[in-house]
Write a protein that holds these residues in place. Sequence first.
Motif, PDB file in Angstrom:
ATOM      1  N   GLN A  19      -9.063  -1.936  15.731  1.00 20.15           N
ATOM      2  CA  GLN A  19      -9.872  -1.547  14.581  1.00 20.15           C
ATOM      3  C   GLN A  19     -10.398  -0.126  14.743  1.00 20.15           C
ATOM      4  O   GLN A  19     -10.403   0.660  13.792  1.00 20.15           O
TER       5      GLN A  19
ATOM      6  N   ARG B 116      -7.899   6.930  12.696  1.00 23.90           N
ATOM      7  CA  ARG B 116      -6.736   7.568  12.067  1.00 23.90           C
ATOM      8  C   ARG B 116      -7.014   7.868  10.602  1.00 23.90           C
ATOM      9  O   ARG B 116      -6.662   8.945  10.100  1.00 23.90           O
ATOM     10  N   GLU B 117      -7.634   6.929   9.914  1.00 24.66           N
ATOM     11  CA  GLU B 117      -7.952   7.138   8.506  1.00 24.66           C
ATOM     12  C   GLU B 117      -8.959   8.263   8.339  1.00 24.66           C
ATOM     13  O   GLU B 117      -8.804   9.130   7.465  1.00 24.66           O
TER      14      GLU B 117
ATOM     15  N   GLU C  95      -7.539   2.354  14.142  1.00 23.35           N
ATOM     16  CA  GLU C  95      -7.142   2.391  12.729  1.00 23.35           C
ATOM     17  C   GLU C  95      -8.157   3.175  11.898  1.00 23.35           C
ATOM     18  O   GLU C  95      -7.781   4.002  11.057  1.00 23.35           O
TER      19      GLU C  95
END
Length: 266
Positions: A210, A216-217, A213
């Motif tokens: 999590q 990265r966003e 992720e």
Amino acid sequence: VGEDGSLHVTDARTYSFEGRYTLTAAVLDPPPGGGVIVNGVSVIDANGVSSTLTEVPFQGSWRTAGGPPSGYYAFDAIENTVYAFSTTEDERKTFVFDFTYANAVTRYDDVSVLYWQFVAPNWDVDTEDVHAFVHLPVPAGQSVVGGENVYAFGHGDINGVVSFGENNVFEFSAPRVKEGSFAEMRVAFPASWTPAVSPSQTRAYDGLPQVLEEEREWEHQAQVQRFIDVLMFVIPLCISLACLIVAIILFLRYGREHKPRFTDEY
């Protein structure tokens, strides 16, 4: 960072005072689920001489006016604010706030995560030359390897930098954090390094997927913002240059003063 998930902070803030002041206040922002314990406050003057302030019980009226004489500090536990009373006039002073956040780390099955905002948006002046050095509870025989067993991310000012150094210490730095902006860190490291985290800060699932992720966003969003910032600089520059070129061409063709053909004497 302690093995119990606490965060011991030595926060040294250098102020340039113009005029006479008697009070410096520091708001301490504990991570979610954590409390704060103030260990002490000291002051370093322009000559490098350090003095330790004496703690006194806080009085609510000091939020607006008054206070003890110079050489004391008080902790407002309701608003998590330290009041340092040290008379200063037209000089630079460094205030060193020593405090501990309890339950600053969340422990998952795979990693422990520290998420802390070390420059808050409620600071009422710009903060320059920001450096935050992080020490993890690295067990004997192990070491910090950035991107392998330790992942460190910085949020806030897009000009900030995260760098891994020697002796298992890494750094978050930024040349300037403007008033109203912020700087925060998110660090993920092996869960085995913090075996004594309280049950309230323990999660029975993997946390690293999590974290990666989300980062990265957010990195993608930061890149888009950098691209927009570049466009906001380049587009007006190109328009200005184009207008200048057009103006020069029009001047050379139409704007020059007409040369008279009259050559006789008056």
